[in-house]
Enzyme design. Structure first.
Site, PDB file in Angstrom:
ATOM      1  N   SER A 233       3.059   0.607   9.292  1.00  0.00           N
ATOM      2  CA  SER A 233       3.686   0.111   8.063  1.00  0.00           C
ATOM      3  C   SER A 233       4.877   0.985   7.715  1.00  0.00           C
ATOM      4  CB  SER A 233       2.683   0.158   6.927  1.00  0.00           C
ATOM      5  OG  SER A 233       2.428   1.514   6.618  1.00  0.00           O
ATOM      6  N   LYS A 234       5.561   0.577   6.683  1.00  0.00           N
ATOM      7  CA  LYS A 234       6.682   1.371   6.169  1.00  0.00           C
ATOM      8  C   LYS A 234       6.228   2.793   5.889  1.00  0.00           C
ATOM      9  CE  LYS A 234      10.517  -1.084   4.578  1.00  0.00           C
ATOM     10  NZ  LYS A 234      10.238  -2.444   4.100  1.00  0.00           N
ATOM     11  N   ARG A 235       4.969   2.896   5.396  1.00  0.00           N
ATOM     12  CA  ARG A 235       4.459   4.211   5.032  1.00  0.00           C
ATOM     13  C   ARG A 235       4.358   5.122   6.264  1.00  0.00           C
ATOM     14  NH1 ARG A 235      -0.961   5.242   2.474  1.00  0.00           N
ATOM     15  NH2 ARG A 235      -1.354   4.212   4.439  1.00  0.00           N
TER      16      ARG A 235
END
Ligand code: GLU
Ligand code: ZN
Length: 303
Positions: free
Chosen positions: A237-239
């Site tokens: 994910s972006k995270r």
């Protein structure tokens, strides 16, 4: 000197340290360029000076060196290329493809319908031009046709800019040139044949193709690297992508990016970045990039 058949680029914004997502984009663009015996350039996308972080440019450049990726020319900076963007803007103005706009975001949101990326500008200032002395942004007037291109990873991409994006800003009211115009001018002036970058920019590409058409620039080939599943099956994910990369152990970072890109396992005997690239360039296969067919249809609800 004749220009090479393939010239790629990596275009980081110096808004922070190199993170895993940008390392993967750098590795993909570098491997693709080298496997085509092409050139590879670095462009620092610092056009929006309000977002630049002190020291980030130097940190990104030294990180790329640590990962064994060296450009064929000195990196260029968008902040030093305003005259090129202004020339292109002047051409767009002369051909009637750009118009001034003084609308605030708030005024637009009160009357416009939402599109893929924010509100679709309703053309207020096209119909009623602002007073000549007013400080204004410049918008590009989009046509009603369907823009299509074949992405080397995502496949066929189509977008109708009038329906889905609207007339978009190419020079902001604060005087900064917008990314969409700067990137198109730079890719042209630098003779870029191939753009390999993150899929977060897939839906910027039709706008860039429309600008290229209006400016009589050729359209480069595009390959957008999607978010892919990690080997353990979890979705990156972006995270995850926000994790800064560890240049104390650059080989591990390269191997992780290589794996993220779905490439063949590197032999365990590889012990340095140099040895990695020696092996990796002839083994690069863009078709191995895992790509979720459904994902490319993922578009905001308005479509
Ligand atoms: N500067 C953009 C970014 O860091 C990349 C632009 C591009 O590759 O066209 O996300
Ligand atoms: Zn306006």
């Amino acid at each position: 000197m004749s220009s090479p058949v393939y010239r790629g680029r990596f275009a980081p914004s110096p808004t922070g340290a190199l993170h895993f997502g940008s390392l993967a984009a750098a590795v993909a663009s570098y491997a693709d360029a080298r496997s085509h015996s092409g050139e590879w350039l670095i462009r620092i996308e610092d056009v929006d000076e309000t977002r630049n972080k002190a020291g980030a440019e130097q940190a990104i450049l030294s990180d790329l060196r640590a990962f064994g990726m060296s450009p064929d020319q000195e990196p260029v900076r968008q902040s030093e290329r305003g005259h090129l963007y202004q020339e292109a803007l002047d051409r767009l103005i002369r051909s009637g493809a750009a118009y001034r706009c003084t609308c605030s975001r708030k005024a637009i949101s009160a009357i416009a319908r939402p599109g893929c990326e924010g509100f679709i500008y309703p053309g207020t200032c096209l119909n009623t031009p602002p007073p000549p002395d007013a400080t204004a942004a410049w918008r590009f007037k989009v046509g009603g046709e369907l823009i299509r291109f074949r992405d080397r990873i995502a496949g066929e991409v189509k977008q109708n800019l009038a329906d889905e994006i609207g007339d978009f800003v190419i020079r902001r009211i604060d005087g900064y040139f917008a990314y969409q115009l700067a990137v198109v001018v730079d890719d042209q002036v630098q003779g870029i044949s191939d753009v390999v970058r993150g899929a977060d920019l897939l839906w910027s590409t039709p706008r860039q193709i429309a600008l290229q058409g209006q400016l009589d620039y050729p359209t480069p080939r595009y390959a957008h690297i999607p978010l892919v599943m990690g080997r353990d099956g979890h979705k990156l994910s972006k995270r995850d992508n926000a994790y800064p990369v560890d240049t104390a152990d650059p080989l591990s970072g390269l191997l992780a990016a290589w794996q993220h890109l779905g490439q063949e396992d590197a032999p365990a005997s590889i012990g340095s970045c140099e040895a990695f690239w020696f092996w990796a360039v002839p083994h690069w296969n863009i078709n191995r990039i895992p790509h979720d067919r459904n994902r490319r249809h993922e578009q905001p609800e308005s479509l």
